[in-house]
Design a protein around this motif. Structure first.
Motif, PDB file in Angstrom:
ATOM      1  N   GLU A   1      43.447  44.051  52.067  1.00 35.81           N
ATOM      2  CA  GLU A   1      43.041  45.148  51.186  1.00 35.81           C
ATOM      3  C   GLU A   1      43.269  46.514  51.837  1.00 35.81           C
ATOM      4  OE1 GLU A   1      39.470  46.716  51.672  1.00 35.81           O
ATOM      5  OE2 GLU A   1      39.793  45.950  53.685  1.00 35.81           O
TER       6      GLU A   1
ATOM      7  N   HIS B   1      47.851  44.587  46.519  1.00 30.94           N
ATOM      8  CA  HIS B   1      48.741  43.690  45.782  1.00 30.94           C
ATOM      9  C   HIS B   1      49.743  44.449  44.924  1.00 30.94           C
ATOM     10  CE1 HIS B   1      45.319  44.453  43.050  1.00 30.94           C
ATOM     11  NE2 HIS B   1      46.233  44.418  42.107  1.00 30.94           N
TER      12      HIS B   1
ATOM     13  N   GLY C   1      44.869  48.604  44.696  1.00 30.90           N
ATOM     14  CA  GLY C   1      44.876  47.431  45.560  1.00 30.90           C
ATOM     15  C   GLY C   1      46.211  47.234  46.260  1.00 30.90           C
TER      16      GLY C   1
ATOM     17  N   ASP D   1      42.152  42.578  45.249  1.00 27.50           N
ATOM     18  CA  ASP D   1      42.943  41.956  46.299  1.00 27.50           C
ATOM     19  C   ASP D   1      42.305  40.630  46.685  1.00 27.50           C
ATOM     20  OD1 ASP D   1      45.002  43.909  46.745  1.00 27.50           O
ATOM     21  OD2 ASP D   1      43.514  45.182  47.724  1.00 27.50           O
ATOM     22  N   SER D   2      43.122  39.585  46.773  1.00 26.98           N
ATOM     23  CA  SER D   2      42.623  38.289  47.215  1.00 26.98           C
ATOM     24  C   SER D   2      42.878  38.065  48.698  1.00 26.98           C
ATOM     25  CB  SER D   2      43.285  37.166  46.404  1.00 26.98           C
ATOM     26  OG  SER D   2      44.694  37.162  46.614  1.00 26.98           O
TER      27      SER D   2
ATOM     28  N   THR E   1      40.680  43.230  38.566  1.00 29.59           N
ATOM     29  CA  THR E   1      41.804  42.730  39.353  1.00 29.59           C
ATOM     30  C   THR E   1      41.651  43.252  40.769  1.00 29.59           C
ATOM     31  OG1 THR E   1      43.247  42.692  37.408  1.00 29.59           O
ATOM     32  CG2 THR E   1      44.297  42.617  39.569  1.00 29.59           C
TER      33      THR E   1
ATOM     34  N   SER F   1      46.406  38.782  44.621  1.00 33.07           N
ATOM     35  CA  SER F   1      45.376  39.330  43.752  1.00 33.07           C
ATOM     36  C   SER F   1      44.665  38.202  43.023  1.00 33.07           C
ATOM     37  CB  SER F   1      45.969  40.309  42.726  1.00 33.07           C
ATOM     38  OG  SER F   1      46.827  39.621  41.831  1.00 33.07           O
TER      39      SER F   1
END
Length: 492
Positions: free
Chosen positions: A63, A248, A246, A59-60, A57, A50
Motif C-alpha cells: 500500500e 494497485h 491505492g 490494496d490487498s 476497493t 486489490s
C-alpha cells in the motif's frame, strides 16, 4: 527486383506476471521485442493487488513504496500517475513494547534512530539505552563494517546496543520483512548504510544522511521532478509515499500500457518446464508450448530455481529458502472512537510483546487522507499482518491463528488492544483475509554473494534474465529500480 525481406521480429517469454514480470515485459516491448507473459494466477501484479471490502476497493498487498530512490515515482509519472503520488499523514507510527506503546522515531532506517536523544527514542530506550546508543559516535568506523557480510542485528548491537535492536529495530524488521534481524543481510535490506558509516563516522550519521538523501530532489525523494514543487511533500520524516486510489492503480495503468504495446498476457497458465532449444527457450505450460529467443523468469526464488534446474543444473545449489507465509487481515469498522487516530498511522509490534499475535497494524484511514475522504464518517480501515516466520523467537504462548475465522477473531482482539479502543463484531462492516505464501523472501546473511552468483550463471546463457524481489530485495523501490537494469542485457 525483389524487395529485401523484413528483419525477423525478436521474441521473448516472461514467466510470472507480478510487478517484476510486468516491468520486464514493458522494457522488452518498448524495444520492439514481441513479448508473451505467463501468469499462474488469474490476477496480475502479484503482491500489488486489490480487493473489495465493504464496498471499498483497497490494496490487498503493498500500500506504499519507499522513497529512497525515484524509481517508483518515475514509473508512476511515465504511466500518467505522477499527480496521484501522495505522502502519508505526518502523525507517524507507534511501537508496541512489552510495557506498552511508544511513539516510533520519525527519522530512522529500519528503526535505527538518526538521533538517540530524540524524545520519542529516549522514551523507548530509557536513559541508559540512549546513552549506550550515543556511544556509536565514539566507535571507530570499522566497527560493523569490516566483515564481508553482516546481519542487521550484528551491526546494530555492535554500534548502538541491544535495546535499540530489541525495542526499535526488531519490530520494524519483523513488520516489514517478516524476519529476524539476526538473519538479514544489512547490505541487501539497507543498501549503502555500512558505506555511510565509513563516510560519516557513525551509524546514526549514516542514517541521517540516508534520510537527507530521501528528502532531496533526484536523490531518492520522488516528489519534485522537472522543476515542479509540490508543497508539503518533502518532509524528512516521510520515508514512504503512496498513490491516491491505492498502489494497485499502478498495475492497472501498467497493464493498459502493455496491451497497447501488443504484449500477449496469458493468465491462469502455470509454467511447468523450461528447456534450452536451438536459438532460444521453450516454456511448457500444461498442453501449451511457448518458444522464444529470450527468457525472463520473474517468479519466487524456489520456483525460479526449480524451473531452470534442468537447463542450468548449477542453480540448484543456490536455491533460496521460501519466505514466511504472511496473512493480511483487513477490517472495515464503524467506530467513531477511532477518529482521533490513537496510534497515529499504525503500530509495529515488538516480538516479545505478550498476548498480541499480529506483527503490525496499519490504520489505513488515518495514514492516507484520500482513503479517509472516500469513507463515511466514523468508518475506518485497519490492516493487520500475521506471520513473522519460524525464525523469530517471540515468547508468546498462544499459537498463531490459522483459519480465516481465527484470523478475524485475532485481528479484532489485537486491534482493540493495540489501539486501546473496545471493538466487537457489531462494529465490523466488512473484512477479508489475503494470504501471501512465500512471497516475502528474506535476504539471509551472505545473500548478496548468492545473488551475484545466480546472475553470473544466467548471464552466461546470453538470453536469460531472472528478476524479482528475491534478487533485488523486497519492496517496490528495489524491484522497480533493478528490473529494467537486468532486462537491458536482453534488448536488441
Amino acid at each position: 527486383m525483389p524487395s529485401p525481406a523484413a528483419a525477423p521480429v525478436p521474441t521473448a517469454v516472461v514467466v510470472g506476471g507480478g510487478i517484476a514480470g510486468l516491468l520486464a515485459a514493458r522494457e522488452l516491448a518498448r524495444a520492439s521485442v514481441r513479448t508473451t507473459v505467463l501468469e499462474a494466477a488469474e490476477e496480475w501484479g502479484g503482491c500489488v493487488g486489490s480487493h473489495v471490502v465493504a464496498g471499498l476497493t483497497l490494496d490487498s498487498g503493498a500500500e506504499s513504496f519507499a522513497t529512497r530512490t525515484a524509481a517508483v515515482a518515475g514509473l508512476a509519472e511515465d504511466l500518467g500517475l505522477g499527480a496521484e503520488i501522495v505522502p502519508p499523514n505526518p502523525g507517524g507510527a507507534w511501537v508496541q513494547l512489552p510495557e506498552g506503546p511508544r511513539e516510533l522515531p520519525k527519522t530512522g532506517v529500519l528503526g535505527i534512530p538518526a538521533n538517540p536523544w530524540d524524545p520519542e527514542v529516549r522514551r523507548s530506550l530509557g536513559l541508559l539505552g540512549s546513552v549506550r546508543a550515543s556511544l556509536d559516535a565514539l566507535l571507530p568506523a570499522s566497527v560493523g563494517t569490516a566483515a564481508g557480510a553482516t546481519s542487521v542485528a550484528a551491526l546494530v548491537r555492535a554500534r548502538m546496543g541491544r535495546r535499540v535492536l530489541d525495542r526499535l529495530v526488531s519490530p520494524v524488521v519483523g513488520g516489514v520483512h517478516s524476519a529476524d534481524p539476526a538473519l538479514l543481510d544489512v547490505d541487501m535490506v539497507a543498501p549503502g548504510l555500512r558505506a555511510g558509516i565509513r563516510t560519516h563516522g557513525s551509524l546514526a550519521a549514516a542514517v541521517a544522511a540516508q534520510r537527507r538523501g530521501a528528502a532531496r530532489p533526484g536523490a531518492g525523494q520522488p516528489f519534485v521532478r522537472q522543476g515542479a514543487r509540490r508543497p508539503g511533500l518533502q518532509k524528512a520524516g516521510s520515508a514512504v509515499a503512496g498513490l491516491r486510489g491505492g498502489m494497485h492503480t499502478l498495475v492497472t495503468a501498467l497493464l493498459t500500457e502493455l496491451r497497447g504495446l501488443g504484449v500477449t498476457l496469458v493468465g491462469g497458465t502455470r509454467a511447468g518446464e523450461v528447456q534450452r532449444i536451438p536459438g532460444g527457450w521453450r516454456v511448457t505450460a500444461g498442453r501449451s508450448v511457448f518458444d522464444a529467443e529470450r527468457l525472463v523468469v520473474a517468479v519466487e526464488g524456489p520456483a525460479a530455481v526449480a524451473l531452470l534446474a534442468g537447463a542450468l543444473p548449477a542453480l540448484s545449489a543456490l536455491r533460496p529458502a521460501a519466505g514466511p507465509d504472511v496473512r493480511l487481515v483487513t477490517l472495515v469498522l464503524d467506530c467513531p472512537a477511532l477518529d482521533s487516530a490513537p496510534r497515529g498511522t499504525g503500530v509495529l509490534v515488538a516480538p516479545q510483546s505478550p498476548g498480541i499475535r499480529a506483527k503490525a497494524l496499519t490504520h489505513a484511514t488515518a495514514k492516507w487522507a484520500w482513503l479517509a475522504e472516500r469513507t463515511a464518517p466514523g468508518r475506518h480501515v485497519l490492516r493487520l499482518s500475521y506471520g513473522r516466520g519460524d525464525n523469530i523467537q517471540t515468547g508468546r504462548v498462544r499459537p498463531e491463528p490459522g483459519t480465516d475465522e481465527e484470523l478475524f477473531d485475532a485481528a479484532l482482539e489485537d486491534a482493540a488492544t493495540l489501539l486501546a479502543v473496545p471493538l466487537s463484531r457489531s462494529d465490523v462492516a466488512g473484512w477479508d483475509v489475503v494470504r501471501w505464501s512465500g512471497a516475502l523472501p528474506f535476504a539471509s546473511l551472505g545473500h548478496k554473494r548468492r545473488v551475484e552468483e545466480v546472475r553470473r550463471l544466467c548471464a552466461a546463457e546470453g538470453s536469460l534474465v531472472v528478476v524479482g524481489g528475491w534478487l533485488s530485495g523486497n519492496g517496490l523501490a528495489a524491484i522497480v529500480a533493478d528490473t529494467p537494469t537486468q532486462v537491458a542485457a536482453l534488448l536488441p
